[in-house]
Design a protein around this motif. Structure first.
Motif, PDB file in Angstrom:
ATOM      1  N   ARG A 140       0.822  -1.207   0.000  1.00 23.34           N
ATOM      2  CA  ARG A 140       0.000   0.000   0.000  1.00 23.34           C
ATOM      3  C   ARG A 140       0.859   1.261   0.000  1.00 23.34           C
ATOM      4  O   ARG A 140       0.494   2.273  -0.614  1.00 23.34           O
TER       5      ARG A 140
ATOM      6  N   LEU B 132      -1.802  -3.828  -9.155  1.00 23.49           N
ATOM      7  CA  LEU B 132      -3.093  -4.009  -8.513  1.00 23.49           C
ATOM      8  C   LEU B 132      -4.207  -3.745  -9.517  1.00 23.49           C
ATOM      9  O   LEU B 132      -4.021  -3.013 -10.486  1.00 23.49           O
TER      10      LEU B 132
ATOM     11  N   LYS C  67     -10.014  -1.647  -8.850  1.00 26.21           N
ATOM     12  CA  LYS C  67     -10.881  -1.709  -7.677  1.00 26.21           C
ATOM     13  C   LYS C  67     -10.074  -1.931  -6.399  1.00 26.21           C
ATOM     14  O   LYS C  67     -10.341  -1.304  -5.364  1.00 26.21           O
ATOM     15  N   ALA C  68      -9.076  -2.823  -6.470  1.00 23.59           N
ATOM     16  CA  ALA C  68      -8.250  -3.080  -5.283  1.00 23.59           C
ATOM     17  C   ALA C  68      -7.511  -1.823  -4.860  1.00 23.59           C
ATOM     18  O   ALA C  68      -7.356  -1.551  -3.663  1.00 23.59           O
TER      19      ALA C  68
ATOM     20  N   ASP D  84      -9.999   0.540  -3.166  1.00 27.53           N
ATOM     21  CA  ASP D  84     -10.302   0.039  -1.823  1.00 27.53           C
ATOM     22  C   ASP D  84      -9.159   0.344  -0.863  1.00 27.53           C
ATOM     23  O   ASP D  84      -9.381   0.716   0.299  1.00 27.53           O
ATOM     24  N   ALA D  85      -7.927   0.179  -1.334  1.00 33.20           N
ATOM     25  CA  ALA D  85      -6.763   0.447  -0.487  1.00 33.20           C
ATOM     26  C   ALA D  85      -6.669   1.926  -0.134  1.00 33.20           C
ATOM     27  O   ALA D  85      -6.366   2.292   1.012  1.00 33.20           O
TER      28      ALA D  85
ATOM     29  N   ALA E 216     -11.497 -11.085  -7.352  1.00 33.76           N
ATOM     30  CA  ALA E 216     -11.126  -9.839  -6.670  1.00 33.76           C
ATOM     31  C   ALA E 216     -10.206 -10.115  -5.491  1.00 33.76           C
ATOM     32  O   ALA E 216      -9.259  -9.368  -5.226  1.00 33.76           O
ATOM     33  N   SER E 217     -10.445 -11.215  -4.766  1.00 35.27           N
ATOM     34  CA  SER E 217      -9.579 -11.568  -3.634  1.00 35.27           C
ATOM     35  C   SER E 217      -8.189 -11.967  -4.107  1.00 35.27           C
ATOM     36  O   SER E 217      -7.183 -11.635  -3.473  1.00 35.27           O
TER      37      SER E 217
ATOM     38  N   GLU F 176      -6.625 -10.819  -6.691  1.00 35.79           N
ATOM     39  CA  GLU F 176      -5.919  -9.578  -7.023  1.00 35.79           C
ATOM     40  C   GLU F 176      -5.563  -8.793  -5.768  1.00 35.79           C
ATOM     41  O   GLU F 176      -4.456  -8.247  -5.661  1.00 35.79           O
ATOM     42  N   ARG F 177      -6.487  -8.720  -4.826  1.00 36.02           N
ATOM     43  CA  ARG F 177      -6.240  -7.941  -3.608  1.00 36.02           C
ATOM     44  C   ARG F 177      -5.070  -8.512  -2.814  1.00 36.02           C
ATOM     45  O   ARG F 177      -4.263  -7.760  -2.252  1.00 36.02           O
TER      46      ARG F 177
END
Length: 269
Positions: free
Chosen positions: A30, A52, A55-56, A59-60, A172-173, A175-176
């Motif tokens: 991050r 990333l 969307k990830a 969200d971060a 999505a998980s 990638e996150r």
């Protein structure tokens, strides 16, 4: 757990995380995203730079802004360039501090590896011992394959000595978490999700492990059984409903069955 590498081949790599209460928000990934926003001028471009999804990254940014106590990223809408994002002065100060602290932290950890024989191996073990979870079954391995779908991905985690498990999680998980083939990862599985059977079952998306029963505990309605798959891997589950009386005794062969959707995947950073 898989065999540890030899001391001569082990390279200790550490990261510095920032926390707010019980929530970790300032991870290395991050902070790299923050730095990229500063150089790229937009969240989408920064996301591509650090690997990333869009969307990830959003969200971060939302998490960092909400937990840092100060606004770190300001979004700009409209204008000649169609909007973007830029760092606040607080964010730029934070990045500079984090990079300096990370360098000091790395030097400190490198010095620790020189304290006595097998220093790096001891530190790696202590890292794993700090992990606390309610799941009875916890494993560490290397991601051997990822089958990507539009919504769900299928992850194969290799635990070593020919043992692997499959997990299903959302794209999505994947990638996150930054999952990729060859990356170390953790798998968690509650004992209630595992059924121990006298013989192998067959069903789609079912993990099947065969081994020897080491221990059995009974109460009025349930039987909890621990199964040794090999010298490194053990799994604990419940006797399958309808298992014949007198079966599933210590020293006999049995099969542990669990769904890929019941496996939770985590990372070490």
């Amino acid at each position: 757990m898989p065999n540890m590498p030899s001391t001569s081949s082990l390279e200790l790599s550490t990261t510095l995380s920032l926390r707010s209460g019980d929530q970790s928000w300032g991870t290395e990934r991050r902070m790299a995203l923050l730095a990229a926003i500063g150089t790229e001028g937009s969240i989408s471009a920064a996301a591509r730079k650090v690997g990333l999804s869009y969307k990830a990254a959003w969200d971060a940014v939302d998490l960092m802004n909400s937990l840092a106590g100060d606004l770190l990223v300001e979004r700009v809408t409209g204008g000649k360039r169609g909007g973007g994002a830029h760092l606040t002065e607080r964010a730029r100060e934070l990045i500079a501090w984090y990079q300096a602290a990370q360098a000091e932290h790395q030097r400190f950890m490198e010095n620790l590896t020189r304290v006595g024989p097998n220093g790096a191996r001891h530190l790696d073990l202590l890292h794993h011992m700090t992990l606390q979870t309610s799941a009875r079954n916890c494993y560490e391995g290397t991601i051997g394959a990822i089958e990507s779908g539009r919504i769900n991905d299928r992850i194969r985690l290799d635990l070593g000595e020919g043992v692997s498990l499959n997990a299903t999680l959302t794209h999505a998980s994947t990638e996150r978490l930054g999952l990729a083939e060859g990356r170390r990862a953790l798998a968690f599985l509650k004992a209630q999700a595992v059924r121990i059977r006298p013989q192998a079952a067959s069903a789609a998306d079912l993990n099947l492990w065969t081994g020897l029963i080491d221990h059995r505990t009974d109460d009025d309605t349930l039987a909890e059984i621990s199964l040794d798959i090999n010298a490194k891997v053990r799994i604990t589950g419940l006797a399958a409903p309808g298992a014949p009386r007198g079966s599933l005794l210590a020293g006999t062969t049995a099969t542990a069955c669990f769904q890929a959707a019941d496996v939770l995947i985590g990372t070490l950073d």
